[in-house]
Design a protein around this motif. Sequence first.
Motif, PDB file in Angstrom:
ATOM      1  N   LEU A 117     -41.831  40.691  12.649  1.00 35.73           N
ATOM      2  CA  LEU A 117     -41.702  41.556  11.893  1.00 35.73           C
ATOM      3  C   LEU A 117     -41.159  43.075  13.011  1.00 35.73           C
ATOM      4  N   ASP A 118     -41.947  43.379  13.826  1.00 35.96           N
ATOM      5  CA  ASP A 118     -40.974  44.100  15.637  1.00 35.96           C
ATOM      6  C   ASP A 118     -39.388  44.208  14.894  1.00 35.96           C
ATOM      7  N   ILE A 119     -39.265  42.792  15.502  1.00 37.80           N
ATOM      8  CA  ILE A 119     -38.109  42.237  15.947  1.00 37.80           C
ATOM      9  C   ILE A 119     -37.519  42.648  15.071  1.00 37.80           C
ATOM     10  N   ALA A 120     -36.775  42.020  14.129  1.00 41.45           N
ATOM     11  CA  ALA A 120     -36.324  42.381  12.822  1.00 41.45           C
ATOM     12  C   ALA A 120     -36.319  43.591  12.596  1.00 41.45           C
ATOM     13  N   CYS A 121     -37.568  44.983  12.324  1.00 40.15           N
ATOM     14  CA  CYS A 121     -37.450  46.114  11.440  1.00 40.15           C
ATOM     15  C   CYS A 121     -37.061  47.393  12.507  1.00 40.15           C
ATOM     16  N   PHE A 122     -37.133  46.939  13.958  1.00 42.81           N
ATOM     17  CA  PHE A 122     -36.610  48.063  14.928  1.00 42.81           C
ATOM     18  C   PHE A 122     -35.853  47.308  15.906  1.00 42.81           C
ATOM     19  N   PHE A 123     -35.418  46.194  16.485  1.00 39.25           N
ATOM     20  CA  PHE A 123     -34.722  45.832  17.156  1.00 39.25           C
ATOM     21  C   PHE A 123     -33.600  45.072  16.722  1.00 39.25           C
ATOM     22  N   ARG A 124     -33.095  45.292  15.557  1.00 43.16           N
ATOM     23  CA  ARG A 124     -31.166  44.687  15.200  1.00 43.16           C
ATOM     24  C   ARG A 124     -30.754  45.142  15.898  1.00 43.16           C
ATOM     25  N   GLY A 125     -29.644  44.649  16.340  1.00 39.78           N
ATOM     26  CA  GLY A 125     -28.336  45.348  17.371  1.00 39.78           C
ATOM     27  C   GLY A 125     -28.931  46.200  18.354  1.00 39.78           C
ATOM     28  N   HIS A 126     -29.947  45.046  18.662  1.00 35.90           N
ATOM     29  CA  HIS A 126     -29.973  45.675  20.077  1.00 35.90           C
ATOM     30  C   HIS A 126     -30.281  44.512  21.201  1.00 35.90           C
ATOM     31  N   LYS A 127     -29.796  44.293  22.374  1.00 34.13           N
ATOM     32  CA  LYS A 127     -29.320  43.492  23.584  1.00 34.13           C
ATOM     33  C   LYS A 127     -31.096  42.473  23.563  1.00 34.13           C
ATOM     34  N   ARG A 128     -30.336  41.602  23.938  1.00 36.75           N
ATOM     35  CA  ARG A 128     -31.732  40.440  23.689  1.00 36.75           C
ATOM     36  C   ARG A 128     -32.695  40.549  25.013  1.00 36.75           C
ATOM     37  N   LYS A 129     -31.799  40.926  25.955  1.00 36.39           N
ATOM     38  CA  LYS A 129     -32.551  41.669  27.764  1.00 36.39           C
ATOM     39  C   LYS A 129     -33.450  42.074  27.243  1.00 36.39           C
ATOM     40  N   GLU A 130     -33.381  43.543  26.266  1.00 36.33           N
ATOM     41  CA  GLU A 130     -33.920  44.853  26.287  1.00 36.33           C
ATOM     42  C   GLU A 130     -35.130  44.511  25.812  1.00 36.33           C
ATOM     43  N   VAL A 131     -34.497  44.220  24.465  1.00 36.58           N
ATOM     44  CA  VAL A 131     -35.401  43.070  23.498  1.00 36.58           C
ATOM     45  C   VAL A 131     -37.025  42.860  24.002  1.00 36.58           C
ATOM     46  N   MET A 132     -36.389  42.007  25.172  1.00 36.05           N
ATOM     47  CA  MET A 132     -37.549  40.903  25.896  1.00 36.05           C
ATOM     48  C   MET A 132     -38.295  41.564  27.110  1.00 36.05           C
ATOM     49  N   GLN A 133     -38.038  43.059  27.821  1.00 34.65           N
ATOM     50  CA  GLN A 133     -38.727  43.541  28.470  1.00 34.65           C
ATOM     51  C   GLN A 133     -39.776  44.296  27.482  1.00 34.65           C
ATOM     52  N   ILE A 134     -39.296  44.564  25.904  1.00 31.53           N
ATOM     53  CA  ILE A 134     -40.304  45.298  25.579  1.00 31.53           C
ATOM     54  C   ILE A 134     -41.613  44.609  25.260  1.00 31.53           C
ATOM     55  N   VAL A 135     -40.909  43.129  24.889  1.00 34.86           N
ATOM     56  CA  VAL A 135     -41.623  42.043  24.202  1.00 34.86           C
ATOM     57  C   VAL A 135     -43.132  42.048  25.233  1.00 34.86           C
ATOM     58  N   ASP A 136     -42.230  41.598  26.443  1.00 36.83           N
ATOM     59  CA  ASP A 136     -42.900  41.754  27.723  1.00 36.83           C
ATOM     60  C   ASP A 136     -44.021  42.747  27.632  1.00 36.83           C
ATOM     61  N   SER A 137     -43.429  43.360  27.559  1.00 40.73           N
ATOM     62  CA  SER A 137     -44.218  44.619  29.025  1.00 40.73           C
ATOM     63  C   SER A 137     -46.148  44.485  27.022  1.00 40.73           C
ATOM     64  N   CYS A 138     -45.268  44.115  26.335  1.00 44.44           N
ATOM     65  CA  CYS A 138     -46.964  43.448  25.363  1.00 44.44           C
ATOM     66  C   CYS A 138     -47.611  42.763  25.611  1.00 44.44           C
ATOM     67  N   ASP A 139     -47.057  42.115  26.546  1.00 37.50           N
ATOM     68  CA  ASP A 139     -47.797  40.573  26.673  1.00 37.50           C
ATOM     69  C   ASP A 139     -47.839  40.055  25.903  1.00 37.50           C
ATOM     70  N   PHE A 140     -46.742  40.096  24.897  1.00 35.92           N
ATOM     71  CA  PHE A 140     -46.737  38.788  23.958  1.00 35.92           C
ATOM     72  C   PHE A 140     -46.346  37.301  23.776  1.00 35.92           C
ATOM     73  N   GLY A 141     -45.356  36.667  25.384  1.00 34.60           N
ATOM     74  CA  GLY A 141     -44.363  35.829  25.557  1.00 34.60           C
ATOM     75  C   GLY A 141     -43.328  36.099  25.268  1.00 34.60           C
ATOM     76  N   ALA A 142     -42.759  36.657  25.494  1.00 36.42           N
ATOM     77  CA  ALA A 142     -41.482  37.018  24.782  1.00 36.42           C
ATOM     78  C   ALA A 142     -40.492  35.511  24.758  1.00 36.42           C
ATOM     79  N   GLU A 143     -40.572  35.216  26.055  1.00 37.32           N
ATOM     80  CA  GLU A 143     -39.294  33.815  25.917  1.00 37.32           C
ATOM     81  C   GLU A 143     -40.161  32.495  24.499  1.00 37.32           C
ATOM     82  N   TYR A 144     -40.922  32.660  24.823  1.00 38.11           N
ATOM     83  CA  TYR A 144     -41.396  31.975  23.712  1.00 38.11           C
ATOM     84  C   TYR A 144     -41.742  32.003  22.341  1.00 38.11           C
TER      85      TYR A 144
END
Length: 388
Positions: free
Chosen positions: A361-388
């Motif tokens: 929901l975070d990705i769908a609502c807030f990161f539409r149109g963003h580059k994948r690399k940028e989104v992964m960095q943000i998700v990783d900073s929250c220790d959510f396991g971005a690659e998975y």
Amino acid sequence: MASSSSSIANDSQYCPRWKYDVFLSFRGEDTRRTFTGHLYEGLKNRGIFTFQDDKRLEHGDSIPEELLKAIEESQVTLIVFSRNYATSRWCVNELVKIMECKEEENGQTVIPIFYDVDPSHVRYQSESFAEAFAKHEVRYQDDVEGMQKVQGWRTALTAVANLKGYDIRDGIESEKIQLIVHHISSKFCKSAHSLSFLQDVVGINAHFGETKIPTSNRSQWCSDCRDLGNRRNDYVNNKYDGKCMIPSKLCSMKVLIVLDDIDHGDHLEYLADDVMAAKLLHAFKKEVPNECCKKLSLEVVNQAKGLPLALKVWGSLLHKKDLIQWRRTVDQIKKNSNSEIVEKLKISYDGLEPEEQKIFLDIACFFRGHKRKEVMQIVDSCDFGAEY
């Protein structure tokens, strides 16, 4: 029971050019009324299209053109070796042709069946096979070409006896036949599996001709795509297996198919997908829409945002509607999200773990149109396991 020396057909090798599933090679005087006759009936009853020549002249020096063609057009050859098999020049000439086709490596499989003869007798041309070849050599002793032919027979017999097959000298004959039929049947089901994923390819056409109900052929009852082989335990585990089994089992049979309890479009799609598979918008039932519909079609395609499921559902809504109804339906599509699409897509969302749902929901609502690399960095900073 021994299996064949090579897979009957894997997904990458399957070729629809075969006219027959199985070619039966045998000496009629030895086994036509016994083992081979029962084997042929077993294969036929399981929907395996089998060639068995009932008009052969056992002692002929050559085999007719149609028989040679049948060998070339058969995906599997079963060779029933009996004690007097090698006495027939017809049989050994046929065997040479069979082995030549196998050596071409075009997907054909040869399976020997040792009916009442030891495999070593075939391999080394001993015992009854030695007696047969002694007579052949006497016949051709002053014929160089004939002796070369005899040597070719020996080579073919040695080669085929080295293949894995069935030695049925011990045990109950009927049970051995069932094992062979079941093995062949299961292999053909696997060979058809790759074709079951072509249903949505634009340009793959299939047309039903006039449907005639046969009066002398048995019917097939497909209970949730389970019973396709006239055996209690020959049902499939899921709709995908059932879907691939249908063309394999029924392609060469005249059948009456009763579709019962068909309460959803998916059911019919899995049973007769080439007829129900829509082209483009699932609305035209043909590849190219009329000119007057193209503009509205493009509006719907644009609204779908590349989602095939949306095209499928909306196309079904538009099918057989006139232009006024199309305009109203397209306007409605633009205004409202289609509940059936949302419902189907939500199945995937509901299958996620609670934490994964939050990330989605975070990705769908807030990161539409963003580059994948940028989104992964943000998700990783929250220790959510971005690659998975």
